[in-house]
Design a protein around this motif. Structure first.
Motif, PDB file in Angstrom:
ATOM      1  N   MET A  41     -18.869   0.835   9.605  1.00  0.00           N
ATOM      2  CA  MET A  41     -17.688   0.025   9.451  1.00  0.00           C
ATOM      3  C   MET A  41     -16.645   1.084   8.900  1.00  0.00           C
ATOM      4  SD  MET A  41     -19.183  -3.786   8.179  1.00  0.00           S
ATOM      5  CE  MET A  41     -18.124  -4.801   9.062  1.00  0.00           C
ATOM      6  N   ARG A  42     -15.283   0.749   9.143  1.00  0.00           N
ATOM      7  CA  ARG A  42     -14.341   1.355   8.363  1.00  0.00           C
ATOM      8  C   ARG A  42     -13.929   0.352   7.177  1.00  0.00           C
ATOM      9  NH1 ARG A  42      -9.756   2.319  12.537  1.00  0.00           N
ATOM     10  NH2 ARG A  42      -8.752   3.109  10.862  1.00  0.00           N
ATOM     11  N   TYR A  43     -13.258   1.131   6.231  1.00  0.00           N
ATOM     12  CA  TYR A  43     -13.044   0.526   5.058  1.00  0.00           C
ATOM     13  C   TYR A  43     -12.190  -0.850   5.355  1.00  0.00           C
ATOM     14  CZ  TYR A  43     -10.474  -0.177   0.338  1.00  0.00           C
ATOM     15  OH  TYR A  43     -10.148  -0.572  -0.738  1.00  0.00           O
ATOM     16  N   SER A  44     -11.258  -0.865   5.987  1.00  0.00           N
ATOM     17  CA  SER A  44     -10.521  -2.302   6.644  1.00  0.00           C
ATOM     18  C   SER A  44     -11.274  -3.303   6.791  1.00  0.00           C
ATOM     19  CB  SER A  44      -9.513  -2.054   7.242  1.00  0.00           C
ATOM     20  OG  SER A  44      -9.669  -1.503   8.519  1.00  0.00           O
ATOM     21  N   LEU A  46     -14.726  -3.539   6.393  1.00  0.00           N
ATOM     22  CA  LEU A  46     -15.678  -4.075   5.077  1.00  0.00           C
ATOM     23  C   LEU A  46     -14.873  -4.784   4.091  1.00  0.00           C
ATOM     24  CD1 LEU A  46     -17.505  -0.699   4.263  1.00  0.00           C
ATOM     25  CD2 LEU A  46     -18.568  -3.065   4.779  1.00  0.00           C
ATOM     26  N   LEU A  47     -13.636  -4.524   4.068  1.00  0.00           N
ATOM     27  CA  LEU A  47     -12.500  -5.364   3.141  1.00  0.00           C
ATOM     28  C   LEU A  47     -12.251  -6.810   3.839  1.00  0.00           C
ATOM     29  CD1 LEU A  47     -11.026  -4.941   0.630  1.00  0.00           C
ATOM     30  CD2 LEU A  47      -9.072  -4.315   1.998  1.00  0.00           C
ATOM     31  N   ARG A  48     -12.311  -6.859   5.249  1.00  0.00           N
ATOM     32  CA  ARG A  48     -12.222  -8.290   5.802  1.00  0.00           C
ATOM     33  C   ARG A  48     -13.659  -8.889   5.674  1.00  0.00           C
ATOM     34  NH1 ARG A  48      -9.167  -5.519   9.550  1.00  0.00           N
ATOM     35  NH2 ARG A  48     -11.087  -5.076  10.887  1.00  0.00           N
ATOM     36  N   GLU A  49     -14.635  -8.123   6.052  1.00  0.00           N
ATOM     37  CA  GLU A  49     -15.946  -8.783   6.171  1.00  0.00           C
ATOM     38  C   GLU A  49     -16.399  -9.352   4.781  1.00  0.00           C
ATOM     39  OE1 GLU A  49     -18.692 -10.419   8.683  1.00  0.00           O
ATOM     40  OE2 GLU A  49     -17.066  -9.103   9.382  1.00  0.00           O
ATOM     41  N   VAL A  57     -12.204  -2.594  -6.025  1.00  0.00           N
ATOM     42  CA  VAL A  57     -13.561  -2.939  -6.425  1.00  0.00           C
ATOM     43  C   VAL A  57     -14.385  -2.236  -5.034  1.00  0.00           C
ATOM     44  CG1 VAL A  57     -15.385  -4.461  -6.619  1.00  0.00           C
ATOM     45  CG2 VAL A  57     -13.036  -4.738  -7.954  1.00  0.00           C
ATOM     46  N   LEU A  58     -13.914  -2.257  -3.980  1.00  0.00           N
ATOM     47  CA  LEU A  58     -14.537  -1.846  -2.737  1.00  0.00           C
ATOM     48  C   LEU A  58     -14.625  -0.325  -2.877  1.00  0.00           C
ATOM     49  CD1 LEU A  58     -15.880  -2.300  -0.074  1.00  0.00           C
ATOM     50  CD2 LEU A  58     -13.830  -2.501   0.963  1.00  0.00           C
ATOM     51  N   SER A  59     -13.493   0.201  -3.232  1.00  0.00           N
ATOM     52  CA  SER A  59     -13.643   1.586  -3.250  1.00  0.00           C
ATOM     53  C   SER A  59     -14.553   2.185  -4.310  1.00  0.00           C
ATOM     54  CB  SER A  59     -12.168   2.165  -3.764  1.00  0.00           C
ATOM     55  OG  SER A  59     -11.501   1.977  -2.343  1.00  0.00           O
TER      56      SER A  59
END
Length: 118
Positions: A41-44, A46-49, A57-59
């Motif tokens: 998955m791309r970062y964006s 993952l951020l949505r999911e 925090v995700l980073s």
């Protein structure tokens, strides 16, 4: 009865649990791993999911998972640069754990909700 004789490996088991929890600590790492077990998955994405996680925090969590060799960051030489994250072969060893945790969570939610409605 002497507890040391009955459970001689208890200390080793607890140490191993502490080691695992040090790697998987926090609210989000297991969720990130669970998502990446199914596809990169791309970062964006993952951020949505992963509902409720902030970008900062995700980073941080992705960096920690990379350091622990559970997630791999892939940079594609496109315009603009595309970055995706995927589970490593080592990270896939946690899939069964995430499945068991999810199953327990489903059962626990049903149990608690049924108790509240009765």
């Amino acid at each position: 009865m002497n507890m040391k004789r009955k459970y001689p490996d208890c200390g080793k088991k607890i140490l191993a649990i502490h080691d695992a929890m040090d790697v998987l600590n926090g609210k989000w790492k297991v969720s990130i791993i669970a998502c990446l077990c199914y596809k990169s998955m791309r970062y964006s994405e993952l951020l949505r999911e992963v509902k409720g996680i902030s970008g900062k925090v995700l980073s941080r969590e992705l960096k920690d998972l990379e350091i622990n060799q559970l997630v791999q960051r892939n940079v594609q030489d496109t315009q603009p640069v595309t970055v995706s994250y995927e589970i490593t072969d080592y990270g896939v060893t946690l899939k069964e754990l995430t499945d068991v945790i999810a199953q327990w969570g489903f059962l626990h939610r049903e149990r608690i909700l049924s108790r509240k409605t009765n």
